[in-house]
Design a protein around this motif. Structure first.
Motif, PDB file in Angstrom:
ATOM      1  N   VAL A   1      33.681  19.834 -32.844  1.00 29.46           N
ATOM      2  CA  VAL A   1      34.153  19.374 -31.542  1.00 29.46           C
ATOM      3  C   VAL A   1      34.815  18.013 -31.730  1.00 29.46           C
ATOM      4  CG1 VAL A   1      33.438  18.611 -29.235  1.00 29.46           C
ATOM      5  CG2 VAL A   1      32.428  20.664 -30.251  1.00 29.46           C
ATOM      6  N   LEU A   2      35.953  17.812 -31.092  1.00 32.27           N
ATOM      7  CA  LEU A   2      36.669  16.541 -31.173  1.00 32.27           C
ATOM      8  C   LEU A   2      36.095  15.618 -30.096  1.00 32.27           C
ATOM      9  CD1 LEU A   2      38.439  18.878 -32.370  1.00 32.27           C
ATOM     10  CD2 LEU A   2      40.433  17.482 -31.881  1.00 32.27           C
ATOM     11  N   PHE A   3      35.093  14.815 -30.461  1.00 33.54           N
ATOM     12  CA  PHE A   3      34.354  14.016 -29.482  1.00 33.54           C
ATOM     13  C   PHE A   3      34.423  12.538 -29.867  1.00 33.54           C
ATOM     14  CE2 PHE A   3      29.833  13.253 -27.533  1.00 33.54           C
ATOM     15  CZ  PHE A   3      30.400  12.549 -26.483  1.00 33.54           C
ATOM     16  N   LYS A   4      35.047  11.737 -28.999  1.00 38.16           N
ATOM     17  CA  LYS A   4      35.075  10.285 -29.141  1.00 38.16           C
ATOM     18  C   LYS A   4      34.349   9.729 -27.926  1.00 38.16           C
ATOM     19  CE  LYS A   4      36.699   6.755 -28.015  1.00 38.16           C
ATOM     20  NZ  LYS A   4      35.959   5.597 -27.416  1.00 38.16           N
ATOM     21  N   PRO A   5      33.053   9.421 -28.069  1.00 40.58           N
ATOM     22  CA  PRO A   5      32.287   8.914 -26.924  1.00 40.58           C
ATOM     23  C   PRO A   5      32.735   7.492 -26.556  1.00 40.58           C
ATOM     24  CG  PRO A   5      30.830   9.693 -28.692  1.00 40.58           C
ATOM     25  CD  PRO A   5      32.201   9.564 -29.263  1.00 40.58           C
ATOM     26  N   THR A   6      32.473   7.125 -25.343  1.00 37.29           N
ATOM     27  CA  THR A   6      32.916   5.829 -24.827  1.00 37.29           C
ATOM     28  C   THR A   6      32.484   4.666 -25.710  1.00 37.29           C
ATOM     29  OG1 THR A   6      32.446   6.798 -22.648  1.00 37.29           O
ATOM     30  CG2 THR A   6      33.063   4.475 -22.695  1.00 37.29           C
ATOM     31  N   LEU A   7      31.226   4.659 -26.094  1.00 30.00           N
ATOM     32  CA  LEU A   7      30.666   3.473 -26.731  1.00 30.00           C
ATOM     33  C   LEU A   7      30.453   3.629 -28.233  1.00 30.00           C
ATOM     34  CD1 LEU A   7      27.972   2.654 -23.984  1.00 30.00           C
ATOM     35  CD2 LEU A   7      30.382   1.948 -24.072  1.00 30.00           C
ATOM     36  N   ALA A   8      31.088   4.628 -28.846  1.00 25.98           N
ATOM     37  CA  ALA A   8      30.950   4.808 -30.293  1.00 25.98           C
ATOM     38  C   ALA A   8      32.058   4.053 -31.009  1.00 25.98           C
ATOM     39  CB  ALA A   8      31.006   6.289 -30.649  1.00 25.98           C
ATOM     40  N   SER A   9      31.765   3.589 -32.221  1.00 25.69           N
ATOM     41  CA  SER A   9      32.749   2.767 -32.917  1.00 25.69           C
ATOM     42  C   SER A   9      32.573   2.850 -34.422  1.00 25.69           C
ATOM     43  CB  SER A   9      32.639   1.309 -32.464  1.00 25.69           C
ATOM     44  OG  SER A   9      31.364   0.808 -32.801  1.00 25.69           O
ATOM     45  N   GLY A  10      33.531   2.264 -35.124  1.00 25.52           N
ATOM     46  CA  GLY A  10      33.456   2.185 -36.581  1.00 25.52           C
ATOM     47  C   GLY A  10      33.538   3.546 -37.229  1.00 25.52           C
ATOM     48  N   GLU A  11      32.795   3.698 -38.300  1.00 31.46           N
ATOM     49  CA  GLU A  11      32.861   4.959 -39.037  1.00 31.46           C
ATOM     50  C   GLU A  11      32.187   6.094 -38.279  1.00 31.46           C
ATOM     51  OE1 GLU A  11      31.585   4.513 -43.033  1.00 31.46           O
ATOM     52  OE2 GLU A  11      33.409   3.403 -43.598  1.00 31.46           O
ATOM     53  N   GLN A  12      31.463   5.758 -37.219  1.00 31.99           N
ATOM     54  CA  GLN A  12      30.805   6.802 -36.423  1.00 31.99           C
ATOM     55  C   GLN A  12      31.485   6.972 -35.073  1.00 31.99           C
ATOM     56  OE1 GLN A  12      26.628   5.641 -36.621  1.00 31.99           O
ATOM     57  NE2 GLN A  12      26.390   6.872 -38.484  1.00 31.99           N
ATOM     58  N   THR A  13      32.761   6.621 -35.022  1.00 31.24           N
ATOM     59  CA  THR A  13      33.516   6.758 -33.772  1.00 31.24           C
ATOM     60  C   THR A  13      33.573   8.204 -33.297  1.00 31.24           C
ATOM     61  OG1 THR A  13      34.898   4.857 -34.332  1.00 31.24           O
ATOM     62  CG2 THR A  13      35.773   6.403 -32.698  1.00 31.24           C
ATOM     63  N   PHE A  14      33.812   9.110 -34.226  1.00 34.41           N
ATOM     64  CA  PHE A  14      34.037  10.512 -33.859  1.00 34.41           C
ATOM     65  C   PHE A  14      32.797  11.335 -34.162  1.00 34.41           C
ATOM     66  CE2 PHE A  14      38.093   8.576 -35.216  1.00 34.41           C
ATOM     67  CZ  PHE A  14      38.694   8.518 -33.974  1.00 34.41           C
ATOM     68  N   ARG A  15      32.351  12.074 -33.187  1.00 33.84           N
ATOM     69  CA  ARG A  15      31.116  12.842 -33.325  1.00 33.84           C
ATOM     70  C   ARG A  15      31.443  14.331 -33.373  1.00 33.84           C
ATOM     71  NH1 ARG A  15      26.917   9.085 -32.242  1.00 33.84           N
ATOM     72  NH2 ARG A  15      27.870   7.056 -32.700  1.00 33.84           N
ATOM     73  N   THR A  16      31.967  14.763 -34.503  1.00 38.64           N
ATOM     74  CA  THR A  16      32.408  16.150 -34.627  1.00 38.64           C
ATOM     75  C   THR A  16      31.256  17.125 -34.859  1.00 38.64           C
ATOM     76  OG1 THR A  16      32.844  15.693 -36.967  1.00 38.64           O
ATOM     77  CG2 THR A  16      34.708  15.529 -35.458  1.00 38.64           C
ATOM     78  N   GLU A  17      30.093  16.595 -35.188  1.00 37.35           N
ATOM     79  CA  GLU A  17      28.921  17.442 -35.411  1.00 37.35           C
ATOM     80  C   GLU A  17      27.909  17.214 -34.289  1.00 37.35           C
ATOM     81  OE1 GLU A  17      29.086  19.510 -37.879  1.00 37.35           O
ATOM     82  OE2 GLU A  17      30.617  18.649 -39.181  1.00 37.35           O
ATOM     83  N   VAL A  18      27.086  18.225 -34.030  1.00 32.95           N
ATOM     84  CA  VAL A  18      26.194  18.180 -32.877  1.00 32.95           C
ATOM     85  C   VAL A  18      25.157  17.056 -32.994  1.00 32.95           C
ATOM     86  CG1 VAL A  18      24.487  19.874 -33.675  1.00 32.95           C
ATOM     87  CG2 VAL A  18      24.942  19.606 -31.208  1.00 32.95           C
ATOM     88  N   ASP A  19      24.727  16.744 -34.195  1.00 29.49           N
ATOM     89  CA  ASP A  19      23.727  15.684 -34.353  1.00 29.49           C
ATOM     90  C   ASP A  19      24.250  14.350 -33.832  1.00 29.49           C
ATOM     91  OD1 ASP A  19      22.052  17.489 -35.446  1.00 29.49           O
ATOM     92  OD2 ASP A  19      22.227  16.798 -37.513  1.00 29.49           O
ATOM     93  N   GLY A  20      25.524  14.067 -34.148  1.00 30.94           N
ATOM     94  CA  GLY A  20      26.121  12.815 -33.690  1.00 30.94           C
ATOM     95  C   GLY A  20      26.279  12.772 -32.185  1.00 30.94           C
ATOM     96  N   ALA A  21      26.540  13.912 -31.596  1.00 35.64           N
ATOM     97  CA  ALA A  21      26.672  13.973 -30.140  1.00 35.64           C
ATOM     98  C   ALA A  21      25.315  13.780 -29.476  1.00 35.64           C
ATOM     99  CB  ALA A  21      27.293  15.312 -29.732  1.00 35.64           C
ATOM    100  N   LEU A  22      24.310  14.440 -30.017  1.00 37.84           N
ATOM    101  CA  LEU A  22      22.964  14.320 -29.449  1.00 37.84           C
ATOM    102  C   LEU A  22      22.479  12.873 -29.535  1.00 37.84           C
ATOM    103  CD1 LEU A  22      20.537  15.787 -28.224  1.00 37.84           C
ATOM    104  CD2 LEU A  22      19.696  16.182 -30.546  1.00 37.84           C
TER     105      LEU A  22
END
Lengths: 188, 188, 188, 188
Positions: free
Chosen positions: D84-105
C-alpha cells in the motif's frame, strides 16, 4: 496507428506449440495498459521538464518560461481531459488544491494576480532531479507512485519532498498526471 | 470539457452530513467508466445506423451508402485506435475475421475485390431492429454484452443472430466497438 | 503475497540513472494487469481441460467427468463472481445463452433434464486442440481474444469453430472467462 | 451472488423500446466499477473507524485498540493484496512510507520498537471527522480523491490535513485504500 499495435512474432507462437491455421492471420495485439517502464519514464520526464523551465527562465525570461510551462501542463497533465487532483508542495489555504490548469500554471511560474501566494516553483533555478519510489501500483491504464523526489538548485541546495502521482495513459499512449500530491517532509 | 465533469450538488454533500470547509471548493468529478445506459444507447445506435445505411442505399445509391458506412465505422468502431475483433455473421474462411477497417467496410457494403464473398450486409433492406441482452458485463471503460439481435427487412423477413459486443469508451465519451462476434443460431 | 508483488532489481534502478535516497526503500510493485502471455496460457489451459474431461469420461465414466467439469468451470470461468456471457457452439433456442453455471455444466457433460438439447460437448473424445488468434485486445485486467479454435477427436475428425473470449484476472491472479462466444463457421 | 448482480427491470427495457425476444431471458448485469457514492461512503467509514479506535483506547485500553486497528487495516486497506502506498501525516525520515501493514499499524497505535517515532495517531482522542473533496477521479475499479480532512479531538482542538486517497474495489465489493498520502498544510 496506435500505441501497442504489433504483430506477434511467429517464433513466439511456435514456442506456445501452436500451428497457425492460416498464413494470412494477422495476429494483432492492442494493449491499453501502462507498463512499469512507462511510469518510470514519465517520472523522469517530469523532472527534466521542471529543470528545462528553470533554464528557460534564466536564459530567455519569464514569458518563454511560462509558455513552456503551459506546454508541459497541456502534455503531461490531464487538465484537458478534466479536473486534476493537484496539491503542490508550497500551496496552502483556500488555494491548496489546483484542480484547474490556471492554478497549476500559476504555481509553476507565478505572476498571476488570482494566486498571490505563488512565486513560481519552476523558476527556482533547479539543476538536478531524482526520484525514489517507495512503491508503484499499476491498475489498467492508471499507475500510482509514492516516494521521495529530490531537487537540487544552482546553488547546490537540496529540497526533498514526499510525492504521490497517479498517471493515466491516454489514447495516444501519453501518460498524463491526474493526481499529484507533494508535501514537505514532516518535521517531528 | 470532458465526458463527466460536473459539480457535485451541494444538497448531495449535505445528505452526506458534510460541512464544506471552503466555499470556494470546486467539488469536481471525473468519471471514465461506462454506464449501463451508455451501453444500451450504443446498442440502439448500432441498429439505427444499420437501418440508415440500408435506407441511404435505397434512396441515394451505393456511393452514398458506402460513405455513410465508413462514417459509422470511424465513429462507432475502434479501428482508428487499433485492431477490432470483428467476426461478421456471414463471413467465412480466411476472411472470417475483419480486424482491419477495409474488411469491415466491405462486409457492410460489398463491392470490394479483395473480399469477393461480401454482398453487403447493410444493403439488405433492413427496416426494424431490436436487441435482447442475455447479460451485460461492465469493467471500467469496457462493457461486454451478449444476446439476440433481431432484424426485419422491408419484406417482413426476420433474421435472428447471436451477438457479442465489447464496447470501449473513448476520451470523448464515445463508445466504440472493439469486439463484435455475430453468428447465425445453431441448427440442431 | 500477491500476483505480481516483487522487488525491483537494483540494477534496473541503476539503469534508470536513479540514486536511491534510502537503502531501506522497499521499491515494491503491484501490477493488476493481464499480460499477453497470461492470455495465451489461459487459452492453452482451456483446451487442455477440455481434453482432460474427455479422457476422464473414457477412463472413469460420467460421474468423474462431471466432477472435473465442475472444477474447471469453478476455476476457469467467472460464474462464482456473477453471470458469465457464454454462447456455446451447439446451444440454441431459448437455451442459447448459458449465463448460469448449471447451464454451462450441462453443455459440457449433458445429462441434465433442464437442458434436454445437451449431449455433452466435452464427452466427444477430444484428443487435440489448437487456437489461432486473429487479434487480442488487452484493457486493464480484462483481455479479449478472437480467432479459430481447432479440435480433433479420437477418430481424427476435425472441428473448427470461430471463438471469442473475454478473460478477467481475479485477485489471486487467475484468469477467468467472463465471455465465451463460440460458433460454427458460416457456410456460404 | 456478487456485488452488482441484478435483474434489469422490465420497465427499463420497455423505456428503451425493446421487446424481449424471450420471456426466459435473464437480463443479468455484472458491474465491477466503483460508484461515486461508494467512494464517499468509504471516506466516511475511514473517519468513523479512526474515532472508534480512539474510543476503544479510552474505554478498553491499548490492546483492544490495537486489535481493532488491525481489523480496520485488514478490511479497509489493501495490504493483504500487496503493498500500500501510505504516507501518514506525521511519519518522516526513512520510515516516511508505510508500504507494509506493520508500519501502518504502528503509525495508528504505536508501541512498536521498530518504529520509535510513532506515538499512535489513532489514540489521540478523536471525536469528530469531516472531509471535503476538492475533486474525485474515477477510473474503473479505482477512484482517486483529494481534499481536506478535518479532525477534532476531545478537547476541541482541530487538525486539518491535506489528503489524497486511492480506493480499489475488491471482488467482494469492498473498497480498499491502496494509496494514502496525508500531509500537514504548508505554512507559508
Amino acid at each position: 496507428m496506435q500505441r501497442t499495435h504489433k504483430r506477434i512474432s511467429i517464433s513466439a507462437l511456435l514456442l506456445c506449440g501452436l500451428l497457425p491455421l492460416s498464413a494470412q492471420a494477422s495476429n494483432l495485439l492492442v494493449n491499453n495498459n501502462i507498463s512499469h517502464q512507462e511510469v518510470l519514464d514519465a517520472q523522469q520526464a517530469w523532472g527534466e521538464a521542471l529543470i528545462k523551465i528553470s533554464q528557460t527562465y534564466e536564459q530567455k525570461g519569464h514569458a518563454e518560461a511560462k509558455k513552456l510551462a503551459k506546454q508541459v501542463l497541456d502534455q503531461a497533465y490531464g487538465y484537458q481531459q478534466g479536473a486534476v487532483l493537484f496539491k503542490p508542495t508550497l500551496a496552502s489555504g483556500e488555494q491548496t488544491f489546483r484542480t484547474e490548469v490556471d492554478g497549476a500554471l500559476s504555481y509553476f511560474v507565478g505572476s498571476d494576480k488570482q494566486y498571490p501566494q505563488d512565486s513560481g516553483f519552476a523558476l527556482k533555478g533547479w539543476k538536478e532531479y531524482s526520484f525514489d519510489n517507495a512503491a508503484v501500483y499499476i491498475n489498467g491504464d492508471v499507475a500510482l507512485t509514492m516516494g521521495h523526489v529530490k531537487l537540487i538548485d544552482n546553488k547546490g541546495k537540496q529540497t526533498l519532498v514526499d510525492k504521490s502521482w497517479a498517471f493515466k495513459k491516454d489514447e495516444q499512449g501519453q501518460l498524463r498526471i491526474v493526481l499529484h500530491h507533494s508535501s514537505l517532509p514532516f518535521q517531528p
